[in-house]
Design a protein around this motif. Structure first.
Motif, mmCIF file in Angstrom:
data_model
loop_
_atom_site.group_PDB
_atom_site.id
_atom_site.type_symbol
_atom_site.label_atom_id
_atom_site.label_comp_id
_atom_site.label_asym_id
_atom_site.label_seq_id
_atom_site.Cartn_x
_atom_site.Cartn_y
_atom_site.Cartn_z
ATOM 1 N N ALA A 188 0.810 -1.210 0.000
ATOM 2 C CA ALA A 188 0.000 0.000 0.000
ATOM 3 C C ALA A 188 0.848 1.267 0.000
ATOM 4 N N PRO A 219 1.480 2.642 -4.292
ATOM 5 C CA PRO A 219 0.366 2.415 -5.220
ATOM 6 C C PRO A 219 0.714 2.730 -6.666
ATOM 7 N N GLU A 239 -2.339 -8.411 -1.327
ATOM 8 C CA GLU A 239 -2.796 -7.118 -0.808
ATOM 9 C C GLU A 239 -3.247 -6.200 -1.936
ATOM 10 N N ARG A 240 -2.457 -6.133 -3.010
ATOM 11 C CA ARG A 240 -2.822 -5.260 -4.113
ATOM 12 C C ARG A 240 -4.059 -5.765 -4.862
ATOM 13 N N ARG A 298 -7.185 -5.880 -1.392
ATOM 14 C CA ARG A 298 -7.411 -4.771 -0.462
ATOM 15 C C ARG A 298 -8.308 -3.726 -1.124
ATOM 16 N N SER A 336 -7.362 -0.766 -3.861
ATOM 17 C CA SER A 336 -6.086 -1.054 -4.514
ATOM 18 C C SER A 336 -6.308 -1.587 -5.918
#
Length: 527
Positions: free
Chosen positions: A68, A71, A237-238, A241, A244
């Motif tokens: 995060a 980005p 996560e990307r 989330r 994102s």
């Protein structure tokens, strides 16, 4: 850095984040292709090299950063440090592999569920991370105890040596006794001396305790278990989330033993909508003057995939440009064969590039590199399990794998054991050239040999980056693109101004933070 114009690149405007970036093997390849790249690297010595080479770098532990934070990056690359995952037998390597695969399966189990939200996914990762941190803390305590026991063993060994001297033990018998301390329970005490018996008993008990501590460490694992999971978590996560955007592409590389890990990675990436491919790459088949094998995982986000199911298509492999090296075969090209391009793209497949040819090409760029008569390299390592059987490679063959011990390799006159009178070891710049770094790459810091040995060969990275990021190019466009990049790699110049090594405090104003525009061409590469 040389002034290279970015041409025919993907319209997506790729911006690369390189985890475990090392001294810059992938970074320099990305730069000559015209891509902006930022690396994260914890090693101070590798960062010194990156600084001099003008590589955009955050120094620190990858685990102290998050996807995060960046980005603006839309490509993730890296080569996470890892254990030697030995798949045969039931040793530490097998257990380490099983442990990593178990963690990946736990992540995959929650990621592939349609009803799993971000909070549940993050909770699963946090549980894994906390478990790994706990084991690391326990392992540090065990390592401290192990160092203490090892120190006591050394003291007892010295005491036994002194006692043997007091007893007038013959040198040969003393040598046999001290060598036998590898298995102390099987030793007989010379002269049946009570003092020596007591010392040997104490040493044996310490030795038993050391074995217990080693076994405990194997069970706990080490920090590399967590590090090898980091790229996967960054992709998750990307991808999952809220707010994102997933990475457009993922490229990871490591030693062949990690291929099993990449297989499990690929399953998770497929669940996240990626087309994936895995390839065991022999570096000499891509123009690297060295025989080395790398396990590469490649992935591209599949925006055409059905929303009701994961992608199952596989990426095609990177096409080889050179022949594989076969000892004793006519598989290399000498520098005297008259090629205009020092390291051309093969069409059809070229013979693999020899040490002689690569070093000769480097001397045309850097005049201070030494010239030698025909030579043989005698490795610092033994072969076939025999430490005295040193590997040998002649100058007109590719180098054996460049390791952190490359500075210990000896150069002798070809066909003999007679050392060269001058330049009997490779210079650091030459070792870098055999790893396909530019001849003028500014190696800095301590233990440069280790930096070079740990790095991904830039020429190999060129092929992988181009293949994954620019699949739309025609065959003719690929030739033009690659030959231009290879020329740029060969003539690369150290930038006039070093880069600033960055830390957490620099994140806010960094282009990848999404707060300011990011040039598609690194400033040092701009025309």
């Amino acid at each position: 850095m040389s002034h290279i114009t970015k041409e025919n690149s993907s319209p997506a405007g790729f911006r690369i984040l390189d985890l475990f970036a090392g001294p810059g093997g992938l970074d320099v390849a990305a730069h000559v292709l015209g891509y902006a790249v930022t690396g994260i690297e914890w090693d101070r010595e590798a960062c010194a090299t990156r600084e001099a080479a003008g590589m955009d770098t955050f120094r620190g532990d990858v685990r102290h950063y998050r996807a995060a934070f960046f980005p603006g990056a839309n490509v993730l690359t890296g080569g996470p440090p890892c254990q030697t995952f030995t798949v045969a037998g039931h040793g530490a390597g097998r257990r380490a592999l099983d442990r990593v695969l178990e963690y990946i399966d736990r992540l995959h189990e929650v990621v592939r569920r349609e009803d799993a939200d971000w909070i549940e996914i993050f909770r699963t990762w946090r549980e894994i991370a906390e478990e790994l941190r706990r084991k690391e803390r326990e392992a540090e305590g065990v390592r401290a105890k192990k160092r203490e026991v090892e120190g006591l063993r050394t003291t007892k060994r010295k005491a036994m040596r002194n006692r043997l001297e007091e007893l007038g033990c013959p040198p040969d018998e003393m040598k046999r006794f001290l060598k036998g301390l590898r298995t102390p329970r099987d030793l007989e005490v010379p002269g049946d001396d009570d003092v020596l018996k007591g010392l040997l008993k104490e040493f044996s008990d310490l030795d038993d305790g050391l074995d217990v501590l080693k076994g405990t460490l194997e069970e706990l694992g080490d920090e590399r278990t967590g590090l090898v999971l980091q790229p996967l978590w960054w992709v998750i996560e990307r991808s999952r989330r809220p707010g994102s955007q997933p990475y457009e592409a993922v490229i990871l590389e490591q030693v062949p033993a990690v291929m099993r890990v990449w297989e499990e990675y690929a399953k998770v990436l497929a669940s996240l909508g990626y087309r994936t491919g895995r390839q065991l790459m022999h570096t000499e088949e891509f123009g690297v003057p060295q025989t080395r094998r790398r396990a590469v995982l490649m992935a591209r986000l599949d925006r055409t995939a059905s929303p009701t199911g994961p992608s199952t298509d596989l990426l095609t492999g990177v096409p080889e440009t050179h022949e594989r090296y076969r000892p004793g075969g006519l598989s290399t090209q000498s520098s005297k064969e008259g090629h205009a391009d020092p390291l051309p793209l093969g069409d059809p497949k070229e013979r693999c590039v020899s040490m002689e040819r690569a070093l000769d090409a480097a001397r045309r760029v850097r005049k201070d590199l030494p010239e030698r008569p025909a030579f043989t390299v005698i490795s610092n390592y033994g072969t076939g399990g025999d430490p005295d059987a040193r590997g040998r490679r002649d100058h007109d063959a590719p180098s054996a794998t460049i390791t952190g011990k490359v500075s210990r390799n000896r150069l002798v006159h070809k066909g003999s054991d007679r050392p060269l009178t001058e330049f009997a070891r490779f210079e650091l710049a030459e070792a870098g050239v055999l790893q396909t770094f530019p001849a003028k790459y500014p190696w800095r810091g301590k233990d440069v040999s280790q930096q070079i040995g740990n790095a991904v060969p830039p020429r190999l990275a060129l092929h992988v980056l181009r293949h994954v990021l620019e699949p739309e190019l025609t065959e003719d466009e690929v030739k033009v693109r690659m030959n231009r990049a290879l020329e740029g790699l060969a003539t690369w110049e150290e930038p006039a101004k070093p880069a600033k090594i960055l830390g957490h405090g620099d994140l806010k104003e960094h282009p990848l933070s999404g707060r300011c525009p990011l040039p598609l061409i690194p400033a040092a590469c701009a025309p």
